[in-house]
Design a protein around this motif. Structure first.
Motif, PDB file in Angstrom:
ATOM      1  N   LEU A  63       2.801  14.942  35.107  1.00 21.14           N
ATOM      2  CA  LEU A  63       3.447  14.810  36.361  1.00 21.14           C
ATOM      3  C   LEU A  63       2.768  13.855  37.330  1.00 21.14           C
ATOM      4  N   ALA A  64       1.328  14.108  37.376  1.00 20.88           N
ATOM      5  CA  ALA A  64       0.700  13.160  38.380  1.00 20.88           C
ATOM      6  C   ALA A  64      -0.915  13.520  38.038  1.00 20.88           C
ATOM      7  N   LEU A  65      -1.672  12.620  38.686  1.00 17.78           N
ATOM      8  CA  LEU A  65      -3.187  13.082  38.810  1.00 17.78           C
ATOM      9  C   LEU A  65      -3.268  14.498  39.094  1.00 17.78           C
ATOM     10  N   PRO A  66      -4.293  15.103  38.215  1.00 19.57           N
ATOM     11  CA  PRO A  66      -4.407  16.674  38.453  1.00 19.57           C
ATOM     12  C   PRO A  66      -4.911  17.041  39.854  1.00 19.57           C
ATOM     13  N   THR A  67      -4.405  18.168  40.422  1.00 21.56           N
ATOM     14  CA  THR A  67      -4.925  18.590  41.672  1.00 21.56           C
ATOM     15  C   THR A  67      -6.251  19.411  41.322  1.00 21.56           C
ATOM     16  N   GLU A  68      -7.106  19.558  42.348  1.00 25.76           N
ATOM     17  CA  GLU A  68      -8.280  20.109  42.174  1.00 25.76           C
ATOM     18  C   GLU A  68      -8.139  21.713  41.625  1.00 25.76           C
ATOM     19  N   GLU A  69      -7.020  22.299  41.852  1.00 20.73           N
ATOM     20  CA  GLU A  69      -6.907  23.664  41.350  1.00 20.73           C
ATOM     21  C   GLU A  69      -6.501  23.480  39.850  1.00 20.73           C
ATOM     22  N   ALA A  70      -5.882  22.713  39.471  1.00 20.48           N
ATOM     23  CA  ALA A  70      -5.465  22.295  37.779  1.00 20.48           C
ATOM     24  C   ALA A  70      -6.790  21.855  37.205  1.00 20.48           C
ATOM     25  N   ALA A  71      -7.456  21.039  37.829  1.00 22.18           N
ATOM     26  CA  ALA A  71      -8.778  20.608  37.329  1.00 22.18           C
ATOM     27  C   ALA A  71      -9.578  21.835  37.212  1.00 22.18           C
ATOM     28  N   THR A  72      -9.703  22.583  37.918  1.00 17.74           N
ATOM     29  CA  THR A  72     -10.695  24.139  37.729  1.00 17.74           C
ATOM     30  C   THR A  72     -10.182  24.786  36.470  1.00 17.74           C
ATOM     31  N   ILE A  73      -8.845  25.132  36.336  1.00 18.35           N
ATOM     32  CA  ILE A  73      -8.354  25.986  35.498  1.00 18.35           C
ATOM     33  C   ILE A  73      -8.741  25.132  34.020  1.00 18.35           C
ATOM     34  N   ALA A  74      -8.547  23.767  34.066  1.00 16.67           N
ATOM     35  CA  ALA A  74      -9.005  23.058  32.654  1.00 16.67           C
ATOM     36  C   ALA A  74     -10.453  23.321  32.500  1.00 16.67           C
ATOM     37  N   LEU A  75     -11.469  23.283  33.519  1.00 14.02           N
ATOM     38  CA  LEU A  75     -12.629  23.649  33.334  1.00 14.02           C
ATOM     39  C   LEU A  75     -13.137  24.997  32.951  1.00 14.02           C
ATOM     40  N   ARG A  76     -12.100  25.977  33.474  1.00 18.10           N
ATOM     41  CA  ARG A  76     -12.640  27.449  33.281  1.00 18.10           C
ATOM     42  C   ARG A  76     -12.196  27.734  31.732  1.00 18.10           C
ATOM     43  N   THR A  77     -11.238  26.833  31.264  1.00 22.57           N
ATOM     44  CA  THR A  77     -10.623  27.027  29.920  1.00 22.57           C
ATOM     45  C   THR A  77     -11.722  26.845  28.919  1.00 22.57           C
TER      46      THR A  77
END
Length: 548
Positions: free
Chosen positions: A362-376
């Motif tokens: 949809l767009a460049l990642p939000t900070e929350e979405a980037a954090t979820i990706a890192l937590r994965t």
């Protein structure tokens, strides 16, 4: 039962006569048809020297003996948007969240070698990555980040020498010892001609600039990986896993050959060649791809190119989950896709990993979405137990048979490329464009026919409206960049800038190594566009031939 075939003809046939196989496309994304069962019969030709032990030739099972029991893969999240100030803040947030390395995305004008105030840059500044047009931007981008302590990867290709020179100049200005600075510059121009199309100059001088870094880096920055040969963008363009592997390794071999033609010592430059692969949805195929990649590279480097240092035989790779697999429909499903792809990368033995954010379709990642990706990644590392065993799938009948099959198919492609006359000749003949177009077309046909199901796209769909926050780039970034560029041009020493650009032109015309000239241009606050314009006049600009 005494054999696999007897079991298939009796027990399995009896089972499917009662419960028939699903009407489902079991083929891998590379169109490989898996059998219902794998046994020792499927790996009877596999020799111990093909498999080896972790940390030993041919590195099928990993390049380090202890792998993740000693040191986890580097969690290197891709980040870059807007201004240098904004990306610097995101870098610091990711490091604070436990990220262990930085990976920098640049905006389209930077990737194409244009300054932020160039007419071609309008509307694109800061949109798909961070805008960097001079050393002034680089200073802000890495403010308060120690380059001796944090490794940085930079995804840049045609202007790679210039952007890397700015990074070097910034480290030097801050008083750091560049011999202790580690990181990676992507610097893989061949894959631009093959897939991503962010080229500036024709192939021959473009490759010459790459080999300049091969020559300069080992003498001055021994901890730096001066190229990341990238299959990621080839896969994102629509190739199969086998094509991605073959085309990427063929590019790597081409760079090796060009460096040898310059007279460089293979065991001096080869240990710092790194790779970058995509990780798509086909779980076992992706695992086998990484294992086959290490084996092919080791064998070719040792036996075809005569490398003697075992470090020259080791294929070290970064991986990124497949952006092309992410869907705008039901975007939260992407969290599951990314987790599965990341697990495949880890089981395949990657050395570093970026996990995509669920909102990137949809767009460049939000900070929350980037954090979820890192937590994965962190959940995989600390909660699943997969990091406790080196190559836990080694010896699996299916994984070993699939690794060998992918290796064989990839080597057939590599031989085709050699028969054409090499990578550059294949580019001019349109070979890669045709191969990738055909693979992408076949995949899309399968999706359209529902032979291949994509959850939320052509199966299990719903009409609920999207409710996902979107990361928007403030258009004021373009004005900020223009003002900074004007200030740089106004405040720099004009004579030093003029002399530096003339030195770059002379190096290009005379066929000298350009890295010292690029570094001097960076210290003189020459802009990216000015440096690239010098080379445009010397080398010309490349126009891709029409292929049918």
């Amino acid at each position: 039962m005494s054999t696999k075939n007897e079991w298939l003809s009796t027990q399995y046939q009896k089972a499917i006569s009662k419960f028939p196989e699903r009407q489902y496309n079991f083929k891998t994304l590379s169109d490989l048809e898996p059998e219902p069962l794998y046994t020792e019969e499927d790996v009877k030709d596999l020799k111990q020297e093909d498999l080896g032990f972790p940390g030993e030739y041919p590195y099928t099972r990993g390049v380090q003996p202890s792998m993740y029991r000693a040191k986890l893969w580097t969690m290197r999240m891709f980040a870059g948007f807007g201004s240098a100030e904004q990306t610097n803040e995101r870098f610091k947030a990711l490091l604070g969240a436990g990220q262990t390395g930085l990976s920098t995305a640049f905006d389209l004008p930077t990737l194409m070698g244009y300054d932020s105030d160039h007419p071609f840059s309008r509307g694109e500044v800061g949109k798909c990555g961070v805008a960097v047009a001079s050393l002034a931007d680089m200073e802000i981008l890495f403010q308060d980040i120690n380059p001796e302590a944090v490794t940085t990867s930079m995804t840049i290709n045609s202007p790679a020498n210039a952007i890397w020179a700015m990074y070097i100049a910034n480290a030097q200005k801050q008083g750091y010892d560049i011999t202790k600075v580690g990181g990676t510059i992507q610097n893989d121009i061949l894959k631009e001609f093959i897939a991503q199309k962010e080229f500036i100059f024709p192939p021959e001088p473009s490759v010459k600039l790459v080999i300049d870094t091969f020559e300069w880096a080992p003498q001055h920055m021994p901890k730096w990986n001066f190229i990341s040969v990238s299959g990621y963008h080839i896969r994102e363009a629509g190739s199969t896993a086998v094509q991605e592997l073959a085309f990427t390794l063929a590019d790597g071999f081409h760079y090796v050959e060009k460096a040898l033609e310059r007279g460089l010592d293979i065991d001096e430059f080869a240990p710092r060649i790194s790779f970058f692969f995509d990780v798509h949805n086909d779980f076992f195929e992706e695992i086998a791809k990484f294992r086959a990649a290490r084996r092919i590279w080791a064998r070719e480097m040792r036996h075809r190119y005569g490398a003697k240092n075992p470090r020259s035989w080791m294929l070290r790779t970064h991986a990124q989950t497949a952006g092309v697999s992410l869907t705008a429909q039901q975007p939260l499903n992407n969290i599951s896709r990314v987790a599965i792809q990341a697990l495949a990368a880890v089981l395949g033995g990657t050395n570093s990993l970026h996990t995509d954010s669920f909102d990137e379709a949809l767009a460049l990642p939000t900070e929350e979405a980037a954090t979820i990706a890192l937590r994965t990644q962190q959940i995989i590392a600390y909660e699943t137990g997969v990091a406790g065993v080196v190559d836990p799938l080694g010896g699996s009948y299916y994984v070993e048979a699939l690794t060998s099959k992918i290796e064989q198919d990839a080597m057939r492609y590599i031989q085709q490329i050699r028969d054409l006359g090499g990578v550059e000749q294949g580019i001019e003949l349109g070979y890669y464009a045709r191969e990738i177009q055909e693979a992408a077309y076949q995949y899309q046909q399968e999706v359209d026919r529902k032979d291949r199901l994509i959850v939320g796209v052509n199966a299990f769909t719903d009409d609920r409206p999207l409710n996902v926050p979107i990361q928007l780039i403030d258009p004021v970034v373009e004005r900020i960049q223009a003002e900074r560029l004007a200030r740089v041009r106004r405040e720099r020493d004009p004579q030093r800038a003029k002399n530096a650009l003339e030195g770059l032109r002379d190096a290009a015309v005379m066929g000298l190594n350009t890295m010292p000239a690029f570094i001097e241009c960076s210290h003189a606050y020459c802009t990216l566009g000015e440096m690239m314009d010098v080379l445009r006049k010397v080398y010309g600009e490349y126009v891709e031939p029409i292929t049918v």
